[in-house]
Motif scaffolding. Structure first.
Motif, mmCIF file in Angstrom:
data_model
loop_
_atom_site.group_PDB
_atom_site.id
_atom_site.type_symbol
_atom_site.label_atom_id
_atom_site.label_comp_id
_atom_site.label_asym_id
_atom_site.label_seq_id
_atom_site.Cartn_x
_atom_site.Cartn_y
_atom_site.Cartn_z
ATOM 1 N N UNK B 24 0.831 -1.209 0.000
ATOM 2 C CA UNK B 24 0.000 0.000 0.000
ATOM 3 C C UNK B 24 0.862 1.254 0.000
ATOM 4 N N UNK B 25 1.857 1.297 0.894
ATOM 5 C CA UNK B 25 2.710 2.484 1.009
ATOM 6 C C UNK B 25 3.528 2.704 -0.249
ATOM 7 N N UNK B 26 4.141 1.635 -0.759
ATOM 8 C CA UNK B 26 4.996 1.770 -1.934
ATOM 9 C C UNK B 26 4.195 2.161 -3.170
ATOM 10 N N UNK B 27 2.905 1.812 -3.191
ATOM 11 C CA UNK B 27 2.079 2.226 -4.312
ATOM 12 C C UNK B 27 1.883 3.737 -4.295
ATOM 13 N N UNK B 28 1.713 4.272 -3.085
ATOM 14 C CA UNK B 28 1.520 5.721 -2.977
ATOM 15 C C UNK B 28 2.824 6.468 -3.109
ATOM 16 N N UNK B 29 3.857 5.970 -2.435
ATOM 17 C CA UNK B 29 5.127 6.690 -2.370
ATOM 18 C C UNK B 29 6.261 5.709 -2.618
ATOM 19 N N UNK B 33 9.495 5.274 3.852
ATOM 20 C CA UNK B 33 10.487 4.836 4.828
ATOM 21 C C UNK B 33 10.009 3.567 5.529
ATOM 22 N N UNK B 34 10.965 2.854 6.108
ATOM 23 C CA UNK B 34 10.638 1.633 6.838
ATOM 24 C C UNK B 34 9.741 1.967 8.028
ATOM 25 N N UNK B 35 10.026 3.065 8.699
ATOM 26 C CA UNK B 35 9.192 3.481 9.826
ATOM 27 C C UNK B 35 7.752 3.666 9.380
ATOM 28 N N UNK B 36 7.608 4.307 8.233
ATOM 29 C CA UNK B 36 6.274 4.578 7.695
ATOM 30 C C UNK B 36 5.531 3.269 7.468
ATOM 31 N N UNK B 37 6.200 2.319 6.850
ATOM 32 C CA UNK B 37 5.564 1.038 6.549
ATOM 33 C C UNK B 37 5.208 0.300 7.835
ATOM 34 N N UNK B 38 6.153 0.313 8.790
ATOM 35 C CA UNK B 38 5.906 -0.368 10.062
ATOM 36 C C UNK B 38 4.695 0.238 10.761
ATOM 37 N N UNK B 39 4.653 1.571 10.767
ATOM 38 C CA UNK B 39 3.532 2.257 11.425
ATOM 39 C C UNK B 39 2.212 1.925 10.739
ATOM 40 N N UNK B 40 2.240 1.906 9.392
ATOM 41 C CA UNK B 40 1.033 1.577 8.635
ATOM 42 C C UNK B 40 0.590 0.145 8.921
ATOM 43 N N UNK B 41 1.559 -0.716 9.216
ATOM 44 C CA UNK B 41 1.232 -2.117 9.497
ATOM 45 C C UNK B 41 0.819 -2.304 10.959
ATOM 46 N N UNK B 49 12.180 -5.395 11.300
ATOM 47 C CA UNK B 49 13.544 -5.852 11.006
ATOM 48 C C UNK B 49 13.775 -7.280 11.508
ATOM 49 N N UNK B 50 12.916 -7.706 12.430
ATOM 50 C CA UNK B 50 13.010 -9.085 12.874
ATOM 51 C C UNK B 50 12.560 -10.065 11.811
ATOM 52 N N UNK B 51 11.715 -9.594 10.907
ATOM 53 C CA UNK B 51 11.197 -10.468 9.854
ATOM 54 C C UNK B 51 11.902 -10.267 8.521
ATOM 55 N N UNK B 52 12.375 -9.042 8.296
ATOM 56 C CA UNK B 52 13.080 -8.760 7.043
ATOM 57 C C UNK B 52 14.418 -8.112 7.384
ATOM 58 N N UNK B 53 15.514 -8.711 6.929
ATOM 59 C CA UNK B 53 16.840 -8.238 7.330
ATOM 60 C C UNK B 53 17.156 -6.833 6.844
ATOM 61 N N UNK B 54 16.537 -6.412 5.764
ATOM 62 C CA UNK B 54 16.865 -5.084 5.237
ATOM 63 C C UNK B 54 15.680 -4.527 4.458
ATOM 64 N N UNK B 55 15.749 -3.255 4.170
ATOM 65 C CA UNK B 55 14.683 -2.634 3.385
ATOM 66 C C UNK B 55 14.583 -3.299 2.025
ATOM 67 N N UNK B 107 8.530 1.305 -7.892
ATOM 68 C CA UNK B 107 9.143 1.633 -6.608
ATOM 69 C C UNK B 107 10.354 0.746 -6.374
ATOM 70 N N UNK B 108 10.205 -0.518 -6.725
ATOM 71 C CA UNK B 108 11.297 -1.464 -6.509
ATOM 72 C C UNK B 108 12.486 -1.144 -7.391
ATOM 73 N N UNK B 109 12.204 -0.614 -8.569
ATOM 74 C CA UNK B 109 13.266 -0.310 -9.513
ATOM 75 C C UNK B 109 14.326 0.594 -8.894
ATOM 76 N N UNK B 110 13.903 1.435 -7.951
ATOM 77 C CA UNK B 110 14.831 2.382 -7.332
ATOM 78 C C UNK B 110 15.621 1.732 -6.202
ATOM 79 N N UNK B 111 15.140 0.618 -5.667
ATOM 80 C CA UNK B 111 15.756 0.025 -4.479
ATOM 81 C C UNK B 111 16.331 -1.356 -4.733
#
Lengths: 192, 192
Positions: B24-29, B33-41, B49-55, B107-111
């Motif tokens: 949802x977040x990556x579709x909009x923006x 940020x990881x914080x943003x995604x975590x907060x949205x979740x 970070x316990x579930x995914x080692x990196x962004x 979005x992924x193309x940039x990361x």
DNA sequence: CAGAACTCGAACATGCCTGTTCGACTTACT
DNA sequence: AGTAAGTCGAACAGGCATGTTCGAGTTCTG
């Protein structure tokens, strides 16, 4: 001619190079860094800040530049006559400019206060909008879809084509023809 | 059923919430940020970070999720028969998914490392590509423009429509109809 | 030529984002 | 109920981008 500013000769030239680099960089990457733009302009970062107080001001100046260029082209163009032909001419003679404009505009959307954008973008967009609405009124363009949507389609196809060219997926020389053919077809009902 | 993992019940549930929020977040923006995604979740950043080692891993997981959802829809869909009808069905029943996919993909193309993307995106894209080429071969879709370009147009119109909906410029309910009508017209020669 | 305008690199302060560690707390499974 | 798995907030390190200052060098202009 020497009372308004001192060594404007190369200073203004640098401002020009910076603005050009800003438009180029922001077209490719919406959040290009100031260092990146300065480097692309062949100028030091400090010099850039000497001409623009902040990144926001720089982006806004870049928007105004691309908008004024757009006005220059759009203004001196004959958009009367057959709407199909007018749209064709408009696309073929200014697609790169329009695509660049939409790219920079979207880039600006992320760095500028929300309202500030449409305030500046209003007039040029209105011209395209008027052309499409006229075509609808004359029965040349389809009326089963709202004009806003048709404008949006043109918008996104132009931007998409610019991305494709930048990514090497589309030959720059083919773009105007492809865009024109696609949009004209899209603006006409498919069956019946 | 208790030997493979312990308290997987809510852990896996959290992974799911995170992935959903990421999409949802990556579709909009594109650079949320990881914080943003975590907060949205609704979870802490540390948990994420316990579930995914990196962004990067998170983004890739989000891509794989949206891609597998796409496969699920595309796979169980009948794309044989009249290409016009098939394309119509495809758009109407999955436009939001496709649009979301393109957004997350961009979005992924940039990361993500450059090649990694098309490697994963290859198969689903091929399906749409094949449908269009079949339509061309059967004389239903125009052949004066290359299939690659037609795919690209669909791509960008879908993404653009998603942006318009997100920005409130387009009613979500109108979108499928508008897209379908526009694309079908664009895929047919306008005159003669 | 002389002064002023301009440029530039280095360095600093600030802020945001990424990853990581720590300890305390809650929750699920047996 | 007890234990291990999972969650969370706070706090740290490192990196990159924004603005700013300083001093020295360069170049236009008169």
């Amino acid at each position: 001619m020497s009372h308004s500013g001192a060594r404007r000769a190369d200073a203004r030239q640098n401002v020009d190079k910076i603005l050009g680099a800003a438009v180029a960089c922001l077209s490719r990457n919406a959040d290009a860094s100031v260092s990146e733009i300065a480097q692309a302009a062949g100028v030091g970062r400090v010099t850039l800040y000497g001409h623009f107080p902040s990144r926001e001001a720089l982006v806004e100046a870049a928007v105004m530049r691309v908008l004024s260029e757009g006005e220059k082209v759009l203004g001196g163009m004959d958009l009367t006559g057959d709407p199909r032909e007018a749209l064709n001419v408009l696309i073929r003679s200014s697609w790169l400019l329009l695509a660049q404009a939409t790219a920079v505009l979207e880039a600006a959307q992320a760095s500028l206060p929300p309202g500030r954008l449409q305030e500046l973008h209003a007039k040029p967009a209105q011209r395209v909008d008027n052309l499409i609405r006229r075509g609808q009124a004359e029965g040349v363009f389809r009326t089963d879809l709202p004009a806003d949507w048709l404008v949006s389609v043109l918008h996104h196809v132009l931007h998409g084509a610019a991305l494709d060219v930048a990514a090497g997926r589309l030959d720059r020389a083919d773009a105007p023809h492809f865009i024109s053919e696609t949009i004209l077809a899209a603006y006409t009902r498919s069956d019946k």
